[in-house]
Write an enzyme that holds these catalytic residues in place. Structure first.
Site, mmCIF file in Angstrom:
data_model
loop_
_atom_site.group_PDB
_atom_site.id
_atom_site.type_symbol
_atom_site.label_atom_id
_atom_site.label_comp_id
_atom_site.label_asym_id
_atom_site.label_seq_id
_atom_site.Cartn_x
_atom_site.Cartn_y
_atom_site.Cartn_z
ATOM 1 N N SER A 1 0.834 -1.208 0.000
ATOM 2 C CA SER A 1 0.000 0.000 0.000
ATOM 3 C C SER A 1 0.867 1.257 0.000
ATOM 4 C CB SER A 1 -0.878 -0.009 1.251
ATOM 5 O OG SER A 1 -1.492 1.245 1.428
ATOM 6 N N TYR B 1 -2.771 5.259 -3.878
ATOM 7 C CA TYR B 1 -3.943 6.108 -3.687
ATOM 8 C C TYR B 1 -3.620 7.389 -4.433
ATOM 9 C CZ TYR B 1 -6.188 3.495 0.140
ATOM 10 O OH TYR B 1 -6.833 2.568 0.904
ATOM 11 N N THR C 1 -6.068 2.489 -6.523
ATOM 12 C CA THR C 1 -7.320 2.322 -5.770
ATOM 13 C C THR C 1 -8.148 3.594 -5.899
ATOM 14 O OG1 THR C 1 -6.228 0.850 -4.224
ATOM 15 C CG2 THR C 1 -8.297 1.831 -3.491
ATOM 16 N N LYS D 1 -8.372 -0.771 -9.013
ATOM 17 C CA LYS D 1 -9.007 -1.444 -7.867
ATOM 18 C C LYS D 1 -10.152 -0.590 -7.335
ATOM 19 C CE LYS D 1 -7.867 -3.288 -3.247
ATOM 20 N NZ LYS D 1 -8.288 -2.297 -2.259
ATOM 21 N N HIS E 1 -13.643 -2.450 -1.246
ATOM 22 C CA HIS E 1 -12.722 -2.097 -0.170
ATOM 23 C C HIS E 1 -13.052 -2.879 1.111
ATOM 24 C CE1 HIS E 1 -9.503 1.042 0.106
ATOM 25 N NE2 HIS E 1 -9.554 0.734 1.393
HETATM 26 C C1 LIG Z 1 -6.816 -2.825 7.757
HETATM 27 C C2 LIG Z 1 -7.053 -2.615 6.287
HETATM 28 C C3 LIG Z 1 -6.321 -1.652 5.608
HETATM 29 C C4 LIG Z 1 -6.543 -1.475 4.233
HETATM 30 N N1 LIG Z 1 -5.746 -0.575 3.546
HETATM 31 C C5 LIG Z 1 -5.865 -0.484 2.202
HETATM 32 C C6 LIG Z 1 -4.973 0.324 1.448
HETATM 33 O O1 LIG Z 1 -4.063 0.930 1.997
HETATM 34 N N2 LIG Z 1 -5.147 0.368 0.109
HETATM 35 C C7 LIG Z 1 -6.145 -0.318 -0.539
HETATM 36 O O2 LIG Z 1 -6.258 -0.255 -1.765
HETATM 37 N N3 LIG Z 1 -6.994 -1.104 0.155
HETATM 38 C C8 LIG Z 1 -6.867 -1.222 1.495
HETATM 39 N N4 LIG Z 1 -7.700 -2.060 2.180
HETATM 40 C C9 LIG Z 1 -8.712 -2.844 1.449
HETATM 41 C C10 LIG Z 1 -8.121 -4.175 1.005
HETATM 42 O O3 LIG Z 1 -7.107 -4.023 0.037
HETATM 43 C C11 LIG Z 1 -9.203 -5.070 0.384
HETATM 44 O O4 LIG Z 1 -9.853 -4.382 -0.657
HETATM 45 C C12 LIG Z 1 -10.235 -5.576 1.380
HETATM 46 O O5 LIG Z 1 -9.677 -5.744 2.665
HETATM 47 C C13 LIG Z 1 -10.787 -6.895 0.878
HETATM 48 O O6 LIG Z 1 -11.743 -7.409 1.725
HETATM 49 P P1 LIG Z 1 -11.433 -8.554 2.826
HETATM 50 O O7 LIG Z 1 -10.756 -7.847 3.955
HETATM 51 O O8 LIG Z 1 -12.784 -9.051 3.153
HETATM 52 O O9 LIG Z 1 -10.523 -9.587 2.176
HETATM 53 C C14 LIG Z 1 -7.517 -2.243 3.547
HETATM 54 C C15 LIG Z 1 -8.233 -3.215 4.256
HETATM 55 C C16 LIG Z 1 -7.999 -3.408 5.601
HETATM 56 C C17 LIG Z 1 -8.775 -4.483 6.320
#
Ligand SMILES: Cc1cc2nc3c(=O)[nH]c(=O)nc-3n(C[C@H](O)[C@H](O)[C@H](O)COP(=O)(O)O)c2cc1C
Length: 407
Positions: free
Chosen positions: A116, A139, A165, A261, A285
């Protein structure tokens, strides 16, 4: 180094749900909720998992399933299993290894992790910590100068693909974080102190390592110098004015393969391809942004239908079992991204915990393929799932919809 308590925790974890339970025990509530929670009423968060439960398999019998290869090709790269460790920021809040752990585990399992741009280990340090190239997630922060700078840094660090994203023009309302008083970095104060002190293992990790923050942007924003609420902090970095024109510019600046994404409609998937994206990730997300957005799995067929067959469609949101990965692939995904599952593993046991999670999913995928009569993930298509309710099957004679992806 994994201590004996952690080893025990990992050995007794049989499912991703067990790793989640271990994470819940290890982490202060404030940090567990940051990982586990979703936006507003968590309707989308719940739906993401429920959508997988609504799909069942059509098992075939007397098929030779003695070999069940799992490798897939995404953006021209062979991955030994059809899962990718998705981008999750601020991971040193969970464990001091942070984002290095997902890169190391992905490398060990022959797949890839996505670092990320909100990582708590700098993208340069993640790239240098692992022998195989990883992917970088952007981002669309701030202005073009900021974006250009981080794209250049990611390219110079050897990242192989860029994931942009686009579902965070502003941060979703994660109300648990607000109630818990979550700050970046976490702060010990009268409101949070008891929660943090009751988790001495985690607290010792926090106090003996540099405080977790957005490592790629320290010094850029005044907020980064103090302690502030997560949403306020992140909103200060984001720019909600970006449009498709900016994406086109980012694709051109990067010059390599781009994954978009946060795509949830066929129209946006088509447009992503038009501006030069080589892949799209169907994602809401993980239910952390808009609430009442549909489950990612439910819109997968629409997106797969909308793009040419040589565009890789990825999916994330709610994948908790190897069987869920098999269902997504049957419905046209090339691979699944994982968010919370690897973070639960990280909380439970650092890199070893993330590896444990991958081993669990790999075994579950393998067993599922055998039990539904499919000799490998390459043999999956829409006929592997069903039966479909009449309304979905659209009156087809055998009750099975046309495969959404033919190649
Ligand atoms: C703690 C946390 C931090 C996240 N940070 C980002 C991020 O920095 N960039 C991003 O594109 N998605 C981020 N996401 C979303 C994840 O990439 C992903 O889309 C999502 O967690 C998928 O669902 P799942 O947790 O049910 O597998 C984050 C998710 C979580 C749980």
């Amino acid at each position: 180094m994994v201590g004996s308590a952690r080893r025990g925790r990992l050995a007794s974890a049989v499912t991703v749900a067990d790793l989640r339970a271990a994470a819940r025990r290890r982490l202060p509530r404030m940090v567990f909720d940051f990982v586990d929670g979703g936006a507003e009423d968590e309707l989308t968060l719940t739906e993401n998992e429920a959508a997988f439960d609504r799909v069942s398999f059509r098992p075939r019998v007397l098929v030779d399933v003695s070999e069940r290869p799992q490798h897939v090709t995404v953006l021209g790269r062979r991955l030994e299993l059809p899962v990718i460790l998705g981008p999750t920021g601020l991971m040193r809040m969970v464990d001091h290894e942070g984002e290095r752990a997902s890169a190391a585990a992905a490398h060990a399992f022959g797949t890839v992790s996505v670092t990320s741009s909100g990582s708590s280990v700098s993208i340069e340090d993640v790239a240098a910590s692992v022998a195989s190239p990883q992917w970088f997630q952007l981002y669309p922060w701030g202005d073009r100068g900021t974006v250009e700078n981080i794209i250049g840094r990611a390219r110079d660090s050897g990242f192989e693909a860029m994931v942009v994203t686009v579902d965070v023009p502003v941060v979703g309302a994660r109300e648990k974080d607000l109630r818990n008083g979550l700050t970046v970095p976490p702060q010990v104060n009268p409101r949070t102190g008891w929660d943090l002190l009751r988790h001495p293992g985690w607290l010792a990790g926090l106090l003996t390592h540099p405080r977790p923050t957005f490592a790629n942007f320290t010094g850029l924003m005044t907020e980064a110098k103090g302690t502030t609420g997560l949403a306020v902090y992140t909103n200060g970095l984001l720019n909600p004015a970006h449009t498709w024109r900016d994406l086109e510019w980012m694709v051109e600046r990067w010059g390599g393969p781009v994954v978009l994404k946060g795509v949830m409609t066929g129209e946006d998937a088509k447009r992503a391809v038009d501006v030069g994206c080589r892949a799209v990730a169907v994602s809401n997300h993980g239910g952390r942004q808009g609430d009442s957005v549909p489950a990612a799995l439910d819109v997968l067929p629409e997106v797969v239908d909308a793009v040419p067959a040589d565009v890789d469609v990825l999916l994330d949101g709610g994948v908790r079992r190897g069987g869920d990965v098999v269902k997504a692939l049957a419905l046209g995904a090339r691979a699944c991204l994982l968010g919370r599952p690897w973070v639960y593993g990280l909380a439970a046991g650092g890199t070893a915990g993330v590896e444990r999670m991958l081993a669990i999913l790999r075994d579950e995928i393998d067993r599922t393929l055998a039990l539904i009569g499919r000799p490998g993930v390459a043999t999956l298509d829409c006929s592997a799932v069903g039966p479909w309710p009449r309304a979905v099957a659209g009156g087809l004679a055998d009750g099975v919809p046309e495969p959404v992806r033919k190649s």
